[in-house]
Design an enzyme around this catalytic site. Sequence first.
Site, PDB file in Angstrom:
ATOM      1  N   CYS A   1     -10.813 -17.456 -26.694  1.00 24.58           N
ATOM      2  CA  CYS A   1     -11.338 -17.913 -26.034  1.00 24.58           C
ATOM      3  C   CYS A   1     -11.101 -19.409 -26.011  1.00 24.58           C
ATOM      4  CB  CYS A   1     -13.120 -18.435 -26.316  1.00 24.58           C
ATOM      5  SG  CYS A   1     -13.343 -19.516 -25.060  1.00 24.58           S
TER       6      CYS A   1
ATOM      7  N   MET B   1     -17.777 -11.809 -20.667  1.00 25.44           N
ATOM      8  CA  MET B   1     -17.620 -12.947 -19.471  1.00 25.44           C
ATOM      9  C   MET B   1     -18.699 -14.554 -19.527  1.00 25.44           C
ATOM     10  SD  MET B   1     -15.497 -12.071 -16.607  1.00 25.44           S
ATOM     11  CE  MET B   1     -16.527 -10.336 -15.835  1.00 25.44           C
TER      12      MET B   1
HETATM   13  C1  LIG Z   1     -15.991 -17.121 -16.610  1.00 24.21           C
HETATM   14  C2  LIG Z   1     -14.987 -16.048 -17.764  1.00 24.21           C
HETATM   15  C3  LIG Z   1     -16.475 -15.943 -18.610  1.00 24.21           C
HETATM   16  C4  LIG Z   1     -15.633 -15.152 -19.723  1.00 24.21           C
HETATM   17  N1  LIG Z   1     -16.517 -15.456 -21.404  1.00 24.21           N
HETATM   18  C5  LIG Z   1     -15.487 -14.742 -21.963  1.00 24.21           C
HETATM   19  C6  LIG Z   1     -15.950 -14.768 -23.502  1.00 24.21           C
HETATM   20  O1  LIG Z   1     -17.429 -14.634 -23.753  1.00 24.21           O
HETATM   21  N2  LIG Z   1     -15.733 -13.822 -24.479  1.00 24.21           N
HETATM   22  C7  LIG Z   1     -14.513 -13.785 -24.358  1.00 24.21           C
HETATM   23  O2  LIG Z   1     -14.082 -12.605 -25.382  1.00 24.21           O
HETATM   24  N3  LIG Z   1     -13.678 -13.284 -23.472  1.00 24.21           N
HETATM   25  C8  LIG Z   1     -14.158 -14.441 -22.152  1.00 24.21           C
HETATM   26  N4  LIG Z   1     -13.372 -14.278 -20.250  1.00 24.21           N
HETATM   27  C9  LIG Z   1     -12.205 -14.051 -20.573  1.00 24.21           C
HETATM   28  C10 LIG Z   1     -11.814 -12.323 -20.459  1.00 24.21           C
HETATM   29  O3  LIG Z   1     -13.103 -11.578 -21.166  1.00 24.21           O
HETATM   30  C11 LIG Z   1     -10.712 -11.896 -20.163  1.00 24.21           C
HETATM   31  O4  LIG Z   1     -10.366 -11.584 -21.335  1.00 24.21           O
HETATM   32  C12 LIG Z   1     -10.156 -12.677 -18.642  1.00 24.21           C
HETATM   33  O5  LIG Z   1     -11.026 -13.015 -18.282  1.00 24.21           O
HETATM   34  C13 LIG Z   1      -8.905 -12.358 -18.448  1.00 24.21           C
HETATM   35  O6  LIG Z   1      -9.060 -10.678 -18.053  1.00 24.21           O
HETATM   36  P1  LIG Z   1      -9.055 -10.436 -16.245  1.00 24.21           P
HETATM   37  O7  LIG Z   1      -7.485 -10.970 -16.121  1.00 24.21           O
HETATM   38  O8  LIG Z   1      -9.384  -9.158 -16.005  1.00 24.21           O
HETATM   39  O9  LIG Z   1     -10.680 -11.474 -15.905  1.00 24.21           O
HETATM   40  C14 LIG Z   1     -14.169 -15.346 -19.709  1.00 24.21           C
HETATM   41  C15 LIG Z   1     -13.493 -15.138 -18.870  1.00 24.21           C
HETATM   42  C16 LIG Z   1     -14.231 -15.496 -17.826  1.00 24.21           C
HETATM   43  C17 LIG Z   1     -13.432 -15.971 -16.123  1.00 24.21           C
END
Ligand SMILES: Cc1cc2nc3c(=O)[nH]c(=O)nc-3n(C[C@H](O)[C@H](O)[C@H](O)COP(=O)(O)O)c2cc1C
Length: 318
Positions: free
Chosen positions: A101, A17
């Site tokens: 992303c 993230m």
């Molecule tokens: C603040 C933020 C930053 C993120 N940055 C990335 C990233 O750098 N690379 C990536 O593959 N996904 C990124 N994501 C997506 C997360 O890795 C994840 O796939 C997504 O939040 C869904 O999972 P969750 O429901 O557990 O949050 C980001 C998500 C958030 C909220």
Amino acid sequence: MKIADLNIPGNILLAPMSNVTNLPFRLMCRKYGASLTFSEMISADAVIYENEKTIGRGMSCEDERPLGIQIFGNSPEVMTRAALRIEDIYRPEIIDINFGCPARLLTKDGCGAALLRAPRLMHDIVKKLSDEINTPVTAKIRILKSMEKTLEIAHLIESAGASAITVHGRTRQQQYSGKANHEYVKKIKQELSIPVIANGDIIDEISAQSILDHTECDGIMIGRAAMGNPFLFRRISHNLETGEMLEHNEFMQRISDLREYFDLLEEYGLMHTVNIKAQAQWFTRGMRNGRHIRRNIADAENIEDIFQNFHNMRTHSE
Ligand SMILES: Cc1cc2nc3c(=O)[nH]c(=O)nc-3n(C[C@H](O)[C@H](O)[C@H](O)COP(=O)(O)O)c2cc1C
């Protein structure tokens, strides 16, 4: 879980993230039981052009192993050169490719989730990296509306040489709205031979267990629910191992975690890279007296003020 020849000591992963998963935060998640942690995404172009700040996102230490570093880009050549450079500097155990992303900053240049519409190029990126670097390559995708097309992409990533795949059960268009659909990852798991990791909406012990049971995936990856709450990894690991909920004092835990996080930021010289008040708000999200806590944080002049307010709240509630 095993990824290529690498033994991962468990199956609960911290999601990459940006602006969240810096080294101090990752160290805390590991301490509480995250089996594998990922850096924030790193631009392949920036690595090639020696952008110090970007390259610094891969900074790690021995306590963090195994470490995954995630890169994004749109050119097999540039991404391979960047991966070779990252291998050289940080020697990560895994290099992950961002195919998920949805932010315009990436998709306007054909990076991240935009590549889901260019399967040939995705294939070439995974293949070139897998062929030319020594580190195992993994990929993180979002789903497409069509189950069939999503499966095609998963197969293509596997055949190009990826050692594992993570599937966030939302489409690019959904961004973060709606619910993650784990039927796609379940089907991908049934069809692929490489490890498959489920991601999206894993927020507590119950969702972790039910998504593992339902998808039969090799692992689960947690993102937003861990923000400001690295202790979640301890709670979930404990529950998966024993079937019991871990007894803990949420207020005291969060406050001591926030203190430790700030200490680690200081230790690694990263305090200037974060917004202190925003971080304090994350660590206190969902706590009782939320409005009062948020107001205190907003009014605080410095870190010690923030902790003094917590101390006062504790004394009053005793
Ligand atoms: C603040 C933020 C930053 C993120 N940055 C990335 C990233 O750098 N690379 C990536 O593959 N996904 C990124 N994501 C997506 C997360 O890795 C994840 O796939 C997504 O939040 C869904 O999972 P969750 O429901 O557990 O949050 C980001 C998500 C958030 C909220």
